[in-house]
Design a protein around this motif. Structure first.
Motif, PDB file in Angstrom:
ATOM      1  N   THR A 607       0.851  -1.180   0.000  1.00  0.00           N
ATOM      2  CA  THR A 607       0.000   0.000   0.000  1.00  0.00           C
ATOM      3  C   THR A 607       0.892   1.238   0.000  1.00  0.00           C
ATOM      4  O   THR A 607       2.118   1.150   0.191  1.00  0.00           O
ATOM      5  CB  THR A 607      -0.889   0.026   1.246  1.00  0.00           C
ATOM      6  N   VAL A 608       0.292   2.410  -0.178  1.00  0.00           N
ATOM      7  CA  VAL A 608       1.064   3.647  -0.111  1.00  0.00           C
ATOM      8  C   VAL A 608       1.706   3.784   1.266  1.00  0.00           C
ATOM      9  O   VAL A 608       2.878   4.159   1.389  1.00  0.00           O
ATOM     10  CB  VAL A 608       0.179   4.860  -0.431  1.00  0.00           C
ATOM     11  N   LEU A 609       0.953   3.473   2.312  1.00  0.00           N
ATOM     12  CA  LEU A 609       1.503   3.543   3.667  1.00  0.00           C
ATOM     13  C   LEU A 609       2.742   2.680   3.793  1.00  0.00           C
ATOM     14  O   LEU A 609       3.785   3.121   4.296  1.00  0.00           O
ATOM     15  CB  LEU A 609       0.449   3.098   4.681  1.00  0.00           C
ATOM     16  N   GLU A 610       2.639   1.436   3.349  1.00  0.00           N
ATOM     17  CA  GLU A 610       3.768   0.515   3.483  1.00  0.00           C
ATOM     18  C   GLU A 610       4.955   0.969   2.647  1.00  0.00           C
ATOM     19  O   GLU A 610       6.113   0.842   3.065  1.00  0.00           O
ATOM     20  CB  GLU A 610       3.321  -0.889   3.085  1.00  0.00           C
ATOM     21  N   ALA A 611       4.684   1.519   1.459  1.00  0.00           N
ATOM     22  CA  ALA A 611       5.772   1.985   0.608  1.00  0.00           C
ATOM     23  C   ALA A 611       6.516   3.150   1.248  1.00  0.00           C
ATOM     24  O   ALA A 611       7.757   3.167   1.294  1.00  0.00           O
ATOM     25  CB  ALA A 611       5.214   2.388  -0.761  1.00  0.00           C
ATOM     26  N   VAL A 612       5.777   4.135   1.739  1.00  0.00           N
ATOM     27  CA  VAL A 612       6.424   5.285   2.373  1.00  0.00           C
ATOM     28  C   VAL A 612       7.180   4.844   3.622  1.00  0.00           C
ATOM     29  O   VAL A 612       8.320   5.273   3.867  1.00  0.00           O
ATOM     30  CB  VAL A 612       5.385   6.367   2.720  1.00  0.00           C
ATOM     31  N   LEU A 613       6.570   3.968   4.418  1.00  0.00           N
ATOM     32  CA  LEU A 613       7.219   3.488   5.630  1.00  0.00           C
ATOM     33  C   LEU A 613       8.505   2.743   5.305  1.00  0.00           C
ATOM     34  O   LEU A 613       9.535   2.944   5.960  1.00  0.00           O
ATOM     35  CB  LEU A 613       6.263   2.583   6.407  1.00  0.00           C
ATOM     36  N   GLU A 614       8.484   1.898   4.284  1.00  0.00           N
ATOM     37  CA  GLU A 614       9.683   1.141   3.952  1.00  0.00           C
ATOM     38  C   GLU A 614      10.768   2.039   3.362  1.00  0.00           C
ATOM     39  O   GLU A 614      11.963   1.806   3.567  1.00  0.00           O
ATOM     40  CB  GLU A 614       9.336   0.002   2.996  1.00  0.00           C
ATOM     41  N   GLY A 615      10.363   3.078   2.628  1.00  0.00           N
ATOM     42  CA  GLY A 615      11.351   4.046   2.163  1.00  0.00           C
ATOM     43  C   GLY A 615      12.039   4.730   3.321  1.00  0.00           C
ATOM     44  O   GLY A 615      13.261   4.917   3.332  1.00  0.00           O
ATOM     45  N   ARG A 616      11.250   5.084   4.325  1.00  0.00           N
ATOM     46  CA  ARG A 616      11.828   5.722   5.519  1.00  0.00           C
ATOM     47  C   ARG A 616      12.743   4.756   6.260  1.00  0.00           C
ATOM     48  O   ARG A 616      13.842   5.126   6.707  1.00  0.00           O
ATOM     49  CB  ARG A 616      10.701   6.194   6.436  1.00  0.00           C
ATOM     50  N   ARG A 617      12.304   3.516   6.397  1.00  0.00           N
ATOM     51  CA  ARG A 617      13.132   2.535   7.106  1.00  0.00           C
ATOM     52  C   ARG A 617      14.437   2.269   6.369  1.00  0.00           C
ATOM     53  O   ARG A 617      15.500   2.082   6.999  1.00  0.00           O
ATOM     54  CB  ARG A 617      12.353   1.234   7.279  1.00  0.00           C
ATOM     55  N   ALA A 618      14.377   2.232   5.044  1.00  0.00           N
ATOM     56  CA  ALA A 618      15.602   2.030   4.276  1.00  0.00           C
ATOM     57  C   ALA A 618      16.570   3.191   4.507  1.00  0.00           C
ATOM     58  O   ALA A 618      17.781   2.983   4.664  1.00  0.00           O
ATOM     59  CB  ALA A 618      15.272   1.895   2.791  1.00  0.00           C
ATOM     60  N   ALA A 619      16.039   4.415   4.537  1.00  0.00           N
ATOM     61  CA  ALA A 619      16.889   5.573   4.808  1.00  0.00           C
ATOM     62  C   ALA A 619      17.518   5.477   6.192  1.00  0.00           C
ATOM     63  O   ALA A 619      18.716   5.745   6.381  1.00  0.00           O
ATOM     64  CB  ALA A 619      16.072   6.853   4.674  1.00  0.00           C
ATOM     65  N   HIS A 620      16.721   5.089   7.189  1.00  0.00           N
ATOM     66  CA  HIS A 620      17.248   4.949   8.542  1.00  0.00           C
ATOM     67  C   HIS A 620      18.339   3.881   8.583  1.00  0.00           C
ATOM     68  O   HIS A 620      19.338   4.027   9.306  1.00  0.00           O
ATOM     69  CB  HIS A 620      16.125   4.581   9.503  1.00  0.00           C
TER      70      HIS A 620
END
Length: 636
Positions: A607-620
Motif C-alpha cells: 500500500t502507499v503507507l507501506e511503501a512510504v514506511l519502507e522508504g523511511r526505514r531504508a533511509a534509517h
C-alpha cells in the motif's frame, strides 16, 4: 480580521492558535489508560503550534468499553497529567475528552448489556441495548462529574463532552434512539444539560467546558436535523465555552470523518448556521478541513471562531509552525487508510504521508548523530536511490534531511510513481498533492534527480516498483492500465477484485461513470471488504452507479463474450457478459540487486503507507550504517 494563527481566549485561558487537534481513536493505550505513546503523540502536535489538544475520548463509566484500548476516565489521571506537562511548554491548551458510546458501543469486553435511552437495536451491530433506568442515568451523570474531577486534579485546561456521532448523549437527544415517555423523553436535552451542569460545577469558571455536538444525524425524516440543531445549539451554547459542530449518528458514522469522496469543508454551511444561533459562544468548524487556506477562509467568512484540523495534523504535526514560516505543509490525502483504526486488527494510528505519526516514541530522528545536518554533510558521502515513487522519494527526502548527498534515479519522466495512478481513482485525487510535496521537499533539500535511467544496479536503496502479473487472454487488462488511461474495447466490463481494497471499487466507479455496464467480482462476502469506514458508502456508490456486484464468487475463466464465475462455497457456476476483464489483483515483486536495500513494491505488493514506511526505514538503515562507520573510524 481574525487569523487562524492568532490566539484564542476561552474561559480566561489562551490557546496560541485557533487550530484544534480533536479527539480520535488511536489504539495507543496501555490497558485502559493513556500511555507514554499518547503523551508523545499529543506533545508532538503541541510543539508544532496546535492551539487546543483534545485527548482521546475516555469512557466516564465502566459500562462503556467501545473498543479494546478505549481509555477509561478513572484510569486516565496520570496520563492526563503527563500530557499537560508535555504540552504546556508549547502553550497548547489540553482538554480531556469525556464520553460514553451507549448503544453504539460493544459488549465484547464488558460482557454486559449496553446502556441506551431506549431498547432500539444498533443499526450496525443489531444488538438491542438495555433501557437505562433512573439509577443508571444518575450513575452516568456521576461518572461525568467524577471524570471532570479527575481531569481537574491532573491539571487539564478543561474538558470536552462528547455528544457527537457515537455518543450516548446524542442518543438521548435524538428521537431516532430516544422513545422514552418519562422526563428524559419529553425533554430529550435534559440529560445533556444535567451532565454539563455537573461538569461545570467541578471545573469552575476558570477552565474550559467544550461540547462536541452532532447537529445533523443524516436522517432527514427524524432525529437531529440541521434545522432542529440550530435551536438545540441556541439552548446549549450559553452553558459551554466552545461548541464543536459535527455530523453523524449510528445511521451515518462515516459522516463524522468521511474520506476524499466527500468535499473538504463539507460542514461549513451547518457550522455557519449554528454559530449565528450560538449567541457569541465560540464555535469550531469540523469536517475534513485539511488545508490552511481553507481553514483561514472559514474564519474570514464568519463560519467559525476556530477550526479542527485533526487529520491534517496527523499528516503533518508541524502544520501551524510551517504555516507561520511559509514552508510547504505535508498534505493529508483524506484516505483514512491508516488514521481510522477502529477495526478488528487494532492497528495503531498512523498516516500514509507520515508513518512516524503514532510512533513518536520509536521513529528515529534521522539527523541524530550526523554532522552537517540541515544541508549537505560535506563529508563526501553520497547515496543513490533508484526509483522515484513514494518509497524512493521518502528515502531520498529522509536522507537529504539528515545532510546526506542524495542522487535519485527515475526511469520515467516524472516523480511520484504509483501515487499518480492512485490519484486517478475517485476520491483519491489528493495523492497527487502527496507526490508533489515529496518531490518538492527533495528539490528543496538538494536531491539531484536524473530521469530516463534505471540505476538500480548501483543504488544503495532500490524502490523501482514491482512487476505486473502475467495476464491471460486478449480481453484482460490490469487496473493499472485502466488508471493510466488505456483504451478498452467496447462492451461490458468485469472487474476482478481479489484484494478487497480501494482499487477494485474505484476502477468500477470510474468505468461506470463512463456509461459502461460494470460487474465487480470478489471472493469476499462483501465488495471492498478492506475499505473500513468507506465500506458502506462505497457499496452505496456502486449501487447508485448501477454496478452489478458479485460477492462470494471465484473467477473461473473468461473469453471474448463472457466470464464464468463459481460460487465460493457450492461451486455452482454462472456466466456474466464480459468484453473486457479488469484484473485488480496485486502485482509481483521486482528485482533487487545484491547488497541494495529494497523498499516498496519491489519487495512485495504494498500500500502507499507501506511503501512510504519502507522508504523511511531504508533511509534509517543507511544512516545507521553510516553512523557505525563513523564510530569505527573514530570520527563520530
Amino acid at each position: 480580521m481574525t487569523g487562524l494563527l492568532d490566539p484564542l481566549v476561552l474561559a480566561g485561558r489562551t490557546a496560541p492558535s485557533r487550530v484544534l487537534f480533536g479527539p480520535h481513536e488511536t489504539n495507543l493505550g496501555r490497558r485502559r489508560a493513556l500511555s507514554e505513546r499518547h503523551v508523545a503523540y499529543y506533545a508532538r502536535r503541541a510543539a508544532g503550534g496546535c492551539g487546543i489538544v483534545v485527548t482521546e475520548t475516555a469512557s466516564v463509566h465502566p459500562s462503556d468499553w467501545p473498543y479494546e484500548r478505549a481509555p477509561l476516565a478513572a484510569d486516565c489521571g496520570p496520563g492526563w497529567a503527563a500530557v499537560v506537562a508535555a504540552c504546556r511548554p508549547h502553550g497548547a491548551l489540553v482538554l480531556a475528552g469525556l464520553g460514553h458510546t451507549g448503544g453504539q458501543g460493544s459488549s465484547a469486553y464488558t460482557q454486559a448489556a449496553l446502556w441506551a435511552p431506549s431498547p432500539v437495536p444498533d443499526v450496525a451491530t443489531r444488538e438491542v441495548p438495555a433501557e437505562m433506568g433512573q439509577p443508571e442515568v444518575d450513575a452516568l451523570v456521576d461518572g461525568f462529574r467524577a471524570a471532570a474531577t479527575t481531569a481537574v486534579t491532573a491539571g487539564v485546561d478543561g474538558v470536552e463532552v462528547d455528544a457527537g456521532a457515537r455518543s450516548l448523549l446524542r442518543q438521548f437527544a435524538s428521537g431516532l434512539t430516544n422513545t422514552r415517555t418519562d422526563a428524559y423523553g419529553t425533554d430529550r436535552l435534559l440529560l445533556l444539560r444535567r451532565v454539563l451542569a455537573a461538569i461545570r460545577a467541578e471545573l469552575g469558571a476558570g477552565r474550559v467546558l467544550a461540547l462536541r455536538l452532532s447537529c445533523d444525524e443524516e436522517a432527514p425524516w427524524a432525529g437531529i436535523t440541521p434545522s432542529a440543531a440550530v435551536a438545540v445549539a441556541a439552548e446549549l451554547a450559553p452553558l459551554v465555552d466552545l461548541l464543536v459542530v459535527v455530523r453523524g449518528s449510528g445511521l451515518a458514522t462515516s459522516s463524522y470523518r468521511p474520506d476524499g469522496h466527500t468535499p473538504p469543508g463539507f460542514n461549513t454551511g451547518l457550522t455557519r448556521a449554528v454559530r449565528a444561533a450560538a449567541g457569541g459562544t465560540p464555535v469550531a468548524l469540523q469536517g475534513s478541513v485539511v488545508d490552511v487556506p481553507d481553514a483561514q477562509r472559514a474564519l474570514d467568512d464568519g463560519v467559525a471562531d476556530a477550526v479542527e484540523m485533526t487529520r491534517a495534523q496527523i499528516a503533518d504535526a508541524d502544520l501551524v509552525t510551517k504555516a507561520r514560516s511559509g514552508l510547504p505543509v505535508r498534505p493529508c490525502t483524506l484516505c483514512n487508510q491508516a488514521c481510522q483504526v477502529r477495526d478488528v486488527r487494532n492497528p495503531l494510528v498512523s498516516c500514509v504521508a507520515d508513518p512516524g505519526s503514532g510512533h513518536e516514541t520509536e521513529d528515529p530522528d534521522p539527523r541524530n548523530g550526523l554532522r552537517g545536518h540541515g544541508g549537505h554533510s560535506g563529508l563526501g558521502w553520497g547515496v543513490v536511490v533508484a526509483g522515484g515513487g513514494p518509497a524512493g522519494l521518502e528515502a531520498a527526502r529522509v536522507l537529504a534531511a539528515a545532510g546526506v548527498e542524495v542522487s535519485l534515479v527515475e526511469r520515467s519522466d516524472r516523480l511520484g510513481g504509483a501515487l499518480h495512478l492512485v490519484a486517478a481513482l475517485p476520491g483519491r485525487a489528493r495523492f497527487t498533492d502527496l507526490a508533489a510535496w515529496l518531490a518538492g521537499e527533495c528539490a528543496r533539500l538538494g536531491v539531484r534527480v536524473r530521469f530516463g535511467a534505471d540505476g538500480a544496479r548501483d543504488a544503495d536503496v532500490v524502490a523501482t516498483g514491482g512487476r505486473p502479473r502475467p495476464l491471460a487472454g486478449a480481453c484482460v487488462v490490469s487496473a493499472a492500465d485502466v488508471l493510466a488511461g488505456a483504451e478498452l474495447s467496447p462492451g461490458p466490463v468485469v472487474v476482478h477484485d481479489p484484494a478487497g481494497g480501494p482499487v477494485g471499487v474505484g476502477v468500477a466507479e470510474l468505468l461506470a461513470a463512463s456509461g459502461r455496464p460494470v460487474t465487480v467480482v470478489t471472493p469476499d462476502e462483501v465488495v471492498g471488504v478492506r475499505l473500513a469506514g468507506d465500506l458502506a458508502p462505497a457499496n452505496t456508490r456502486l449501487l447508485r452507479a448501477g454496478v452489478r456486484r458479485e460477492p462470494g464468487r471465484v473467477l473461473r475463466s473468461v473469453d471474448g463474450g463472457g466470464a464464468v464465475l463459481a460460487d465460493r462455497w457450492t461451486g455452482a457456476e454462472v456466466r456474466v457478459p464480459c468484453a473486457v476483464l479488469v484484473d485488480a489483483g496485486p502485482g509481483l515483486p521486482g528485482d533487487v540487486p545484491p547488497g541494495a536495500l529494497p523498499a516498496g513494491d519491489v519487495v512485495a505488493p504494498r500500500t502507499v503507507l507501506e511503501a512510504v514506511l519502507e522508504g523511511r526505514r531504508a533511509a534509517h538503515a543507511v544512516l545507521a550504517g553510516r553512523r557505525r562507520g563513523q564510530a569505527g573510524d573514530g570520527r563520530a
